[in-house]
Design a protein around this motif. Structure first.
Motif, PDB file in Angstrom:
ATOM      1  N   ALA A   1     -18.089 -16.383  -1.682  1.00 52.96           N
ATOM      2  CA  ALA A   1     -18.279 -17.048  -0.600  1.00 52.96           C
ATOM      3  C   ALA A   1     -19.782 -17.192  -0.209  1.00 52.96           C
ATOM      4  CB  ALA A   1     -17.561 -15.975   0.534  1.00 52.96           C
ATOM      5  N   ALA A   2     -20.513 -16.349  -0.786  1.00 49.57           N
ATOM      6  CA  ALA A   2     -22.087 -16.477  -0.009  1.00 49.57           C
ATOM      7  C   ALA A   2     -22.693 -17.210  -1.002  1.00 49.57           C
ATOM      8  CB  ALA A   2     -22.709 -15.120  -0.106  1.00 49.57           C
TER       9      ALA A   2
ATOM     10  N   THR B   1     -26.354 -10.964   1.783  1.00 47.66           N
ATOM     11  CA  THR B   1     -26.773 -11.655   0.606  1.00 47.66           C
ATOM     12  C   THR B   1     -27.104 -13.102   0.901  1.00 47.66           C
ATOM     13  OG1 THR B   1     -25.270 -10.576  -0.788  1.00 47.66           O
ATOM     14  CG2 THR B   1     -25.669 -12.840  -1.379  1.00 47.66           C
ATOM     15  N   SER B   2     -26.401 -13.704   2.050  1.00 46.28           N
ATOM     16  CA  SER B   2     -26.830 -15.093   2.608  1.00 46.28           C
ATOM     17  C   SER B   2     -28.102 -15.096   3.359  1.00 46.28           C
ATOM     18  CB  SER B   2     -25.865 -15.406   3.563  1.00 46.28           C
ATOM     19  OG  SER B   2     -24.926 -15.781   3.025  1.00 46.28           O
ATOM     20  N   TYR B   3     -28.572 -13.940   3.963  1.00 42.48           N
ATOM     21  CA  TYR B   3     -29.914 -13.845   4.858  1.00 42.48           C
ATOM     22  C   TYR B   3     -31.082 -13.672   3.839  1.00 42.48           C
ATOM     23  CZ  TYR B   3     -33.441 -11.451   7.564  1.00 42.48           C
ATOM     24  OH  TYR B   3     -34.428 -11.194   8.248  1.00 42.48           O
TER      25      TYR B   3
ATOM     26  N   ASP C   1     -30.139 -17.253   1.070  1.00 44.96           N
ATOM     27  CA  ASP C   1     -30.144 -18.675   1.304  1.00 44.96           C
ATOM     28  C   ASP C   1     -31.003 -19.338   2.258  1.00 44.96           C
ATOM     29  OD1 ASP C   1     -28.786 -20.938   2.550  1.00 44.96           O
ATOM     30  OD2 ASP C   1     -26.846 -20.342   2.239  1.00 44.96           O
ATOM     31  N   PRO C   2     -31.721 -20.331   1.932  1.00 44.07           N
ATOM     32  CA  PRO C   2     -32.914 -21.006   2.615  1.00 44.07           C
ATOM     33  C   PRO C   2     -32.068 -21.555   3.908  1.00 44.07           C
ATOM     34  CG  PRO C   2     -32.318 -22.203   0.710  1.00 44.07           C
ATOM     35  CD  PRO C   2     -31.741 -20.878   0.472  1.00 44.07           C
ATOM     36  N   GLY C   3     -30.695 -22.008   3.902  1.00 40.24           N
ATOM     37  CA  GLY C   3     -30.457 -22.552   5.001  1.00 40.24           C
ATOM     38  C   GLY C   3     -30.086 -21.438   6.376  1.00 40.24           C
TER      39      GLY C   3
ATOM     40  N   PRO D   1     -34.803 -14.525  -4.991  1.00 45.56           N
ATOM     41  CA  PRO D   1     -33.793 -15.394  -6.052  1.00 45.56           C
ATOM     42  C   PRO D   1     -32.444 -14.461  -5.852  1.00 45.56           C
ATOM     43  CG  PRO D   1     -36.091 -14.779  -6.731  1.00 45.56           C
ATOM     44  CD  PRO D   1     -36.043 -14.214  -5.362  1.00 45.56           C
ATOM     45  N   GLU D   2     -31.363 -15.064  -6.074  1.00 43.62           N
ATOM     46  CA  GLU D   2     -30.150 -14.619  -5.972  1.00 43.62           C
ATOM     47  C   GLU D   2     -29.979 -13.566  -7.063  1.00 43.62           C
ATOM     48  OE1 GLU D   2     -27.613 -18.050  -6.687  1.00 43.62           O
ATOM     49  OE2 GLU D   2     -27.897 -18.747  -4.732  1.00 43.62           O
ATOM     50  N   ASN D   3     -30.476 -13.661  -8.325  1.00 39.99           N
ATOM     51  CA  ASN D   3     -30.215 -12.765  -9.447  1.00 39.99           C
ATOM     52  C   ASN D   3     -30.829 -11.316  -8.997  1.00 39.99           C
ATOM     53  OD1 ASN D   3     -31.647 -11.319 -12.265  1.00 39.99           O
ATOM     54  ND2 ASN D   3     -29.280 -12.083 -12.271  1.00 39.99           N
ATOM     55  N   THR D   4     -32.020 -11.486  -8.461  1.00 43.00           N
ATOM     56  CA  THR D   4     -32.921 -10.084  -7.913  1.00 43.00           C
ATOM     57  C   THR D   4     -31.905  -9.546  -6.737  1.00 43.00           C
ATOM     58  OG1 THR D   4     -34.718 -11.077  -8.208  1.00 43.00           O
ATOM     59  CG2 THR D   4     -34.961  -9.319  -6.888  1.00 43.00           C
TER      60      THR D   4
END
Length: 458
Positions: A41-42, A271-273, A276-278, A285-288
């Motif tokens: 979802a994120a 996770t989004s905070y 996500d640049p939006g 980085p998501e993986n990090t």
């Protein structure tokens, strides 16, 4: 008023461990299924199921469907709570496991918005409801499978076994998404996201086999025996729960904001905070960040049984209270660390918050279950926990995202966490605790009016 006590049963650590392990395996699988959706979802669903319009609104829409699963939980609690209170905890647990597995696996084969348009999010909602129904009945039954197999002095420890399922499920979900994002987003977005959902089929088979071999709890067996011997036709569990337990149920709902909603703020919203640049300009980085969550989940997993055992020594409510205060304080440097360039500090603080927050999660099974009498315990426990989850966990990522969007400051989210902890402390102070006398009836004490059970005959 006379007190009727069941004959004492010999306590078996072997039986309690077997029940605890079965509870852990099942909850780990079901929470894995739930967290796979939360992570997707994120990271994935905003682009694949809500591709049109503002990216920020796409995230809110994704979290909205994420919340639907929580609002389905109370209905699952009623259905499977009734089965658990009248037909047995064991049967209800096997049924919830199958429902969750089917719902999750079908998400893995859903067509996206690009293929079927508006039907993509509609189908996602339907399957999310199936997940919510399953988890609504799962947690209460799994908790009672462990807690009702243990005497009072060990309930904190054995009650923490099903609580292991949460961090294990989160660890598995975060770990597999971390592996899928090693090579960048392309593989994940082009079908790789389906793999974690399809893996659920194998895991459900393992969990069903483990649970099938477990015996029914002695507390439920004693209740069923009493009904048969006395020719009692018990009322509907939901009717008993509302009539006799409404105060305790309200208190239970007020106990869990941090252990449920707070948890999703430091995982799903974070996770989004962070990525996500939006949403923000942190752009980790998501993986990090998934590695951060994986390490934090591992630390939570390792600490769960220790905290459960500690709660038996120093008091389960005291452990809970210390954790509420500690979480509120540690959340401040945890979120602020994301704005710096010290990655090691991010790893450390996210892990520390999860371990401290675990002080509200590990003993929660025993604290909440012992607020209710056995005749409607699974319904009362499951319904209050599920409805509380719908409010706290279901809405927390959505509200936290909206708060941050309105204020532009992470302090608004930190303040939200502090307010949730304050409410929990108040409810904790008034939460009653009763005892089951299956293993040691000599410890009987006259119950208060709110704690009267079917064993108390006027």
């Amino acid at each position: 008023m006379t007190t009727h006590l069941p004959p004492a049963q010999e306590f078996s650590h072997k039986r309690a461990l077997r029940a605890g392990f079965a509870s852990f395996v099942g909850t780990a699988i079901e929470f894995y299924d739930f967290y796979v959706y939360a992570t997707a979802a994120a990271l994935v669903f905003p682009a694949l199921f809500f591709p049109e319009g503002d990216p920020f609104l796409a995230v809110l829409s994704s979290f909205g469907i994420y919340a639907v699963g929580f609002f389905a939980r109370p209905f699952g609690a009623i259905v499977f709570g009734h089965i658990g209170d009248r037909l047995g905890r064991r049967l209800s647990l096997m049924l919830t496991l199958v429902l969750m597995g089917v719902g999750t696996a079908l998400v893995g084969v859903l067509p996206t918005y690009a293929l079927v348009g508006i039907w993509a999010p509609i189908l996602l909602v339907i399957l999310r409801i199936a997940q919510g129904l399953a988890i609504g009945g799962e947690w209460g039954g799994a908790v009672l499978m462990s807690v009702e197999n243990a005497p009072d002095k060990y309930k904190g420890f054995y009650g923490s076994f099903p609580q292991l399922g949460n961090p294990m499920g989160a660890l598995l979900a975060a770990g597999i998404f971390s592996l899928l994002t090693i090579g960048g987003d392309d593989f994940l977005m082009n079908g790789g996201w389906r793999i974690p959902f399809l893996l659920s089929i194998v895991l459900i088979g393992v969990g069903f086999w483990v649970r099938y071999a477990v015996e029914e709890t002695p507390v439920f067996q004693e209740e069923a025996k009493r009904w048969k011997e006395e020719g009692v036709k018990p009322e509907l569990p939901l009717k008993i729960a509302i009539k006799n337990n409404w105060r305790q149920m309200l208190l239970a709902m007020g106990l869990i904001p941090i252990s449920t909603g707070g948890y999703y703020i430091v995982t799903t919203f974070a996770t989004s905070y962070a990525t996500d640049p939006g949403i923000s300009d942190i752009n980790m980085p998501e993986n990090t960040f998934l590695n951060v969550l994986s390490i934090a989940a591992l630390c939570e997993l390792i600490s769960t049984l220790f905290i459960g055992a500690l709660s038996d020594r120093i008091g389960r409510k005291r452990t809970f209270a210390i954790a509420l205060v500690g979480t509120s304080l540690l959340a401040i440097p945890m979120f602020l660390s994301l704005e710096g360039d010290q990655l090691w500090l991010v790893f450390l603080l996210f892990a520390a918050v999860r371990v401290v927050m675990n002080g509200t999660w590990a003993p929660m099974a025993s604290v909440l279950s012992q607020m209710f009498a056995p005749d409607s315990r699974q319904t009362s426990l499951s319904f209050s926990y599920s409805l509380g989850n719908a409010i706290w966990a279901g809405l927390s990522p959505l509200v936290a995202t909206a708060l941050y969007g309105l204020t532009g400051s992470i302090w608004s989210v930190i303040g939200m966490l502090a307010a949730m902890a304050a409410l929990s402390l108040v409810c904790l102070a008034f939460a009653p605790q009763r005892k089951d006398y299956i293993f040691d009836p000599k410890t009987v004490a006259v119950p208060t009016p709110d704690e009267q059970t079917p064993d108390v005959q006027k």
